[in-house]
Design a protein around this motif. Structure first.
Motif, PDB file in Angstrom:
ATOM      1  N   HIS A 123       5.420  47.046  78.423  1.00 14.75           N
ATOM      2  CA  HIS A 123       4.833  47.609  77.262  1.00 14.75           C
ATOM      3  C   HIS A 123       4.429  49.057  77.745  1.00 14.75           C
ATOM      4  N   PHE A 149       2.013  52.555  76.529  1.00 17.63           N
ATOM      5  CA  PHE A 149       0.862  52.969  75.610  1.00 17.63           C
ATOM      6  C   PHE A 149       1.227  54.584  75.760  1.00 17.63           C
ATOM      7  N   ASP A 150       0.640  55.176  74.794  1.00 14.02           N
ATOM      8  CA  ASP A 150       0.489  56.527  74.783  1.00 14.02           C
ATOM      9  C   ASP A 150      -0.666  56.893  75.303  1.00 14.02           C
ATOM     10  N   LEU A 187      -4.452  56.948  74.156  1.00 14.53           N
ATOM     11  CA  LEU A 187      -5.441  55.723  74.828  1.00 14.53           C
ATOM     12  C   LEU A 187      -6.685  56.284  75.362  1.00 14.53           C
ATOM     13  N   ASP A 246     -10.873  49.432  75.856  1.00 16.77           N
ATOM     14  CA  ASP A 246     -10.904  50.869  76.446  1.00 16.77           C
ATOM     15  C   ASP A 246     -12.438  50.983  76.847  1.00 16.77           C
ATOM     16  N   VAL A 281      -7.422  48.027  72.606  1.00 17.60           N
ATOM     17  CA  VAL A 281      -5.979  48.757  72.501  1.00 17.60           C
ATOM     18  C   VAL A 281      -4.743  47.993  72.869  1.00 17.60           C
ATOM     19  N   ASP A 282      -4.900  46.757  72.901  1.00 16.70           N
ATOM     20  CA  ASP A 282      -3.575  45.899  73.106  1.00 16.70           C
ATOM     21  C   ASP A 282      -3.860  44.298  73.060  1.00 16.70           C
ATOM     22  N   GLY A 325       1.687  45.429  70.896  1.00 17.37           N
ATOM     23  CA  GLY A 325       0.788  46.579  70.962  1.00 17.37           C
ATOM     24  C   GLY A 325      -0.042  46.697  69.863  1.00 17.37           C
ATOM     25  N   SER A 360      -3.047  52.565  70.131  1.00 15.32           N
ATOM     26  CA  SER A 360      -2.357  53.207  71.235  1.00 15.32           C
ATOM     27  C   SER A 360      -1.038  53.340  71.527  1.00 15.32           C
ATOM     28  N   VAL A 361      -0.305  53.027  70.223  1.00 15.68           N
ATOM     29  CA  VAL A 361       1.133  52.891  70.360  1.00 15.68           C
ATOM     30  C   VAL A 361       2.024  54.337  70.668  1.00 15.68           C
ATOM     31  N   THR A 417       4.406  61.824  71.442  1.00 14.00           N
ATOM     32  CA  THR A 417       3.902  61.313  72.735  1.00 14.00           C
ATOM     33  C   THR A 417       4.306  62.173  73.874  1.00 14.00           C
TER      34      THR A 417
END
Lengths: 344, 647
Positions: B156, B158-159, B163, B198, B204-205, B211, B215-216, B221
């Motif tokens: 996975h 995250f950005d 995040l 978070d 956030v997931d 996802g 936070s995707v 990004t």
């Protein structure tokens, strides 16, 4: 007297010759041989003949009688044959026959009978075990881990009853394999079992009905091998599908067997060339494997001493595959439409 | 579960001259089933079914290893090259985000922070993903999917800036919590889902599945948190099924992935980000792996291998096969001492090792033998199946058609109070919510389905189910049928039952007036209640009998009765009486032993004519003998039973 007898004979024979029906021949018979028939009366008169000639006249009278009788019989036969050929001429053999009102056995019944007979011929005895089972017989004892997907509400029907402290929830058995445990617990090896029963899974679409039928084999003995399993399944496939259909076993995974196999046969549609229905020329028939040592143990059998093999296949599947019935919706098999049932 | 594998990608790890078809054939026979070879831009794509115990084969590298072993065993030259990573990256304790995990729901977490540039993936990359049935989005997302296919572990990304948190807490969800997944759908959780929160408690997931939108990775990004989480398969299965989110990641994770390949997946991903997205490493590697799996050891004798397989396989051949599958094997006289690679969680006992050897050796090489032993139990020809089949055949030849209806019925089709019914906890529909206690409602449904037919003759022999206290229900085989025709005749159904049962030696059925509402008859065998004939209306009659009771009375014993030496005398008596026919027959028969048979010959208005057979096995009956018995009969009927005799 002699002349009279000869005269009677000649008269009788000419009547017989001319007779054209069974009735007239019967009439002639009565006229000459009946109670008051001409010959009967003449024979009565023989006692009036002088003693020295009586024997000779008697003999002649007998001869006459026999001759007339023979002539009547042969004429009768002759007339019967004639009348029969007359009837036959009137039959139009292309007219429809009168249908005997015979019903129909269900496809599944017919398949079960055949499967039973084939396995019977190599010593497998059919048994019957519960359709409504405890989890323990359907899953736990068959080595299914607690979190196996088959055990969740999505795949298996559960019964809304109190669960057993010993055996867990009550359910509709999703496979005939629960019969393996029942069989081992109630019999000592050597075992050769055939369990054919209704089974249930929580699925309904063109390829699945929530109720279906499986047939399960179980053999337990000392020194059983993968070779024995192959031999048994190949025997069934050749007997059921025909001598030209080949079998292959390939690796698969079941919780209750180790090693486990998927059994394929030559595609019955394309005969192995590869088509829409099959996988590169092979049709998947069902599962099989060597009984897992834990399963033997749960069946009360010492896995150090005994080994087993088992197979569980769908009755519907083997039947539809053999017949190439082209039933595009399996649910039709369990409909009660006479238009369907009367076809088999 | 199925996986699509393009041959070019496979051959990156498998050097062989074998054709695509050959590889497919050998894989099917020895490893995983190649269901089809699809063609895409002139390339072969294998469509492979992987069994649930082998999630390690849901990858290019896994299949390549198997294909290599199988090809070699089939005498075809081949070489396997595993994924190798050449750079070293520091692991440490100073990861910028404080990740708190729960070892009961998450086995391992590997993560790194990188700076990247979002863009399009190269054509080869896109082609391969699409050949695998995965849509290309951008290079950052594509890497996660590429790694999943190649290594076999879902990953996975995250950005990191979206995040924007110092803490990440991985925990079980509470019932009622909500989240919005990256495809914009909002779900209400049922509890026990694995989620990440978070520092503000925001979800956030949805780990291992999909996802979340907040936070995707987006086109903007700049920095990512690349995250490989290895989760408890049971939680994943529940969440995925409950929410109906069946992503590739979920399908893999619910099978249980080896946590040891999580690090390989992370390292391979880092390498790809460097190549495809100008990736720059911005942190040490985080590795939370509290419960490491350890290598297992199995020892097995040559004798056992050969016995179970049913073919003598030299020990060195077995060793070679196991070597090629990645096992570490020592030969010790006639035994093999085997170390199981951690990726092979499915190999636990000797039988598992035997399977590995046998399948690669080739099942087709094992000689087939029909086991010659027989059960020691004596063989019973006339078992219950025999009688069942015989009755079915009799019904067929008497013109009836067999139906198979579902054991599961609706509340309306259950006979009697619904509280006594066995109820399905999770029915597919209300039409199949109870186990039936009678076959008749199902057969009546069948009549309904064939409404246009004036003549219907159907039957079924199936179980019915009755609740018992703290026991499994009683399953009883029942035999039911329906006759629908113009002015359906009760006596036709009665006669049918008598004849069919006579064929399996069941005689002396007793027909009594039914106690149920409506017309019909209750049928008994001795004192045992067998079932009912019900006249439902002028055109419709059903019957239902307990087949288990029938089975108790079957008789296949053959008996011979010598022919009578002396002629019988027959005569009729006509009577008018309120007594039923069976009673009258019994009364007449009771008068004298030489009355060998009495049956109802005719019925006209109130009058019934009985045909009586007098038969003495000892002597010739005279007219006087018969006259005196006849007088006794008449006397008995007239005086004793007030029966009117019609002379």
């Amino acid at each position: 007297m002699e002349e009279e007898l000869i005269g009677i004979k000649n008269a009788a024979l000419s009547f017989i010759l001319e007779a054209e029906s069974l009735e007239s021949i019967e009439e002639t018979k009565l006229q000459f041989l009946g109670k008051n028939g001409r010959l009967t009366i003449a024979i009565k008169d023989i006692k009036k003949v002088p003693e020295d000639k009586r024997a000779a006249v008697g003999m002649l009278a007998n001869e006459v009688k026999e001759t007339i009788e023979r002539a009547i019989e042969s004429k009768k036969q002759n007339l019967k044959e004639k009348s029969l050929s007359h009837v036959v001429k009137k039959i139009d053999v292309t007219n429809p026959g009168k249908a005997a009102p015979i019903g129909h056995l269900h496809l599944i019944t017919q398949a079960i009978e055949e499967i039973t007979d084939i396995f019977k011929s190599i010593g497998f005895t059919r048994v019957k075990y519960p359709e409504v089972e405890w989890d323990w017989f359907s899953f736990t004892a068959l080595n299914f881990p607690q979190n196996h997907p088959a055990r969740d509400d999505w795949e298996t029907f559960f019964i809304d009853e109190r669960q057993s402290d010993k055996f867990g929830p009550m359910l509709l058995t999703p496979h005939t394999s629960s019969g393996q445990i029942r069989e081992m617990l109630s019999n000592k090896p050597p075992i050769k079992m055939l369990n054919i029963a209704k089974t249930y899974r929580r699925q309904a679409d063109v390829g699945h009905t929530p109720m279906f039928h499986q047939f399960e084999t179980l053999a337990v003995s000392e020194n059983l091998s993968i070779g024995h399993l192959k031999g048994t399944l190949e025997y069934f496939v050749r007997s059921f599908f025909g001598p030209n259909i080949k079998t292959r076993i390939r690796p698969y995974h079941f919780e209750f067997t180790e090693p486990s196999f998927e059994v394929d046969i030559t595609c019955t549609v394309c005969l192995g060339k590869g088509c829409k229905l099959c996988k590169e020329g092979w049709l998947e028939m069902g599962g099989a494997g060597m009984v897992h040592p834990n399963v033997l143990k749960n069946g009360g059998i010492d896995p150090q001493k005994y080994r087993g093999f088992a197979s569980g296949w769908g009755v519907e599947r083997v039947l539809l595959m053999r017949e190439n019935l082209n039933i595009d919706d399996l649910r039709l098999v369990y409909s009660s439409k006479l238009e369907f049932l009367e076809q088999f | 579960m199925n996986i699509l594998i393009p041959t070019s990608w496979l051959r990156e790890h498998l050097a062989t001259k074998a054709s695509d078809e050959m590889i497919a054939e050998i894989l099917s026979a020895s490893s995983v089933s190649v269901e089809k070879i699809r063609k895409r831009n002139d390339e072969s794509i294998y469509d492979i079914e992987v069994t649930t115990n082998r999630p390690d084969l849901m990858s290019i590298s896994g299949i390549a290893r198997e294909a290599n072993a199988a090809l070699i065993s089939h005498g075809i030259e081949s070489k396997f090259s595993p994924i190798s990573i050449n750079q070293t990256i520091n692991k440490g304790n100073s990861f910028p985000i404080d990740v708190k995990s729960d070892s009961k729901i998450v086995n391992r977490i590997c993560a790194i922070i990188m700076a990247i540039r979002v863009g399009r993936s190269p054509k080869l990359f896109i082609d391969r993903l699409e050949a695998c049935g995965i849509r290309s989005l951008n290079n950052v997302i594509d890497v996660t999917n590429y790694v999943m296919r190649e290594v076999g572990h879902p990953t996975h990304v995250f950005d990191l800036d979206r995040l924007n948190t110092n803490y990440l807490t991985i925990t079980r969800s509470e019932k009622g919590e909500q989240l919005t997944t990256l495809d914009g759908k909002t779900y209400t959780l049922l509890g026990d889902d694995i989620i990440a929160k978070d520092e503000n408690g925001r979800i956030v997931d949805l780990l291992g599945i999909l996802g979340t939108q907040n936070s995707v990775v987006t086109d903007q990004t700049k920095r990512i948190l690349f995250f490989v989480d290895n989760n408890n398969p049971a939680n994943i299965r529940n969440t995925s099924m409950n929410l109906g989110i069946r992503t590739d990641a979920a399908i893999l994770n619910e099978k249980g992935i080896d946590p040891n390949i999580a690090m390989t997946a992370l390292l391979r991903g880092i390498e790809l980000y460097q190549d495809l997205a100008d990736g720059k490493i911005e942190s040490e590697i985080l590795d939370i792996y509290p419960n490491k799996t350890t290598n297992r050891q199995i020892s097995i004798s040559n004798e056992k291998i050969s016995d179970v397989i049913g073919a003598g396989i030299p020990l060195n051949v077995s060793k070679k096969i196991l070597d090629s599958l990645g096992f570490i094997v020592e030969m010790d006289k006639d035994r093999l001492e085997i170390q199981i690679p951690v990726t092979r969680a499915d190999v636990r006992i000797e039988e598992d090792i035997i399977e590995e050897i046998a399948r690669i050796y080739g099942y087709h090489k094992i000689p087939s033998v029909i086991p010659g032993f027989f059960s020691t139990k004596s063989y019973k020809y006339h078992d219950s199946f025999y009688f069942e089949q015989r009755v079915k055949n009799a019904m067929k030849y008497l013109g009836f058609t067999e139906a198979y209806t579902y054991s599961l019925v609706s509340e309306e089709k259950y006979e009697g109070p619904i509280e006594s019914a066995l109820k399905i906890k999770n029915p597919l529909s209300i039409d199949m919510a109870y186990l039936r206690n009678s076959l008749v409602p199902s057969l009546l449904q069948a009549v309904e389905e064939n409404k246009k037919r004036d003549l219907i003759q159907i039957f079924e022999i199936s179980n019915i189910y009755e609740k018992r206290k703290s026991e499994l229900p009683k399953e009883t085989l029942f035999f039911a049928g329906i006759l629908k025709e113009q002015s359906a005749d009760f006596y036709k159904v009665k006669g049918l039952i008598i004849e069919v049962l006579k064929d399996i030696g069941v005689k002396d059925l007793i027909f009594k007036n039914t106690k149920k509402a409506g017309a019909g008859s209750s049928i008994y065998l001795g004192k045992e209640y067998l079932g009912e004939i019900e006249v439902l209306d002028t055109n419709l009659i059903d019957f239902e009998l307990n087949f288990e009771i029938i089975l108790k009375f079957t008789n296949v014993k053959k008996t011979y009765k010598p022919f009578a030496k002396f002629p019988a005398i027959h005569e009729d008596i006509s009577v008018i009486s309120t007594l039923n026919t069976q009673n009258l027959i019994n009364e007449i028969q009771s008068v004298n032993r030489i009355i060998s048979d009495v049956y109802l010959k005719d019925e006209y208005n109130e009058s019934r004519t009985f045909h009586i057979t007098y038969q003495d096995f000892e002597k010739n009956l005279t007219k006087d003998d018969v006259a005196s018995i006849r007088a006794k009969i008449i006397n008995h009927l007239k005086e004793g039973l007030q029966v009117q005799i019609r002379e």
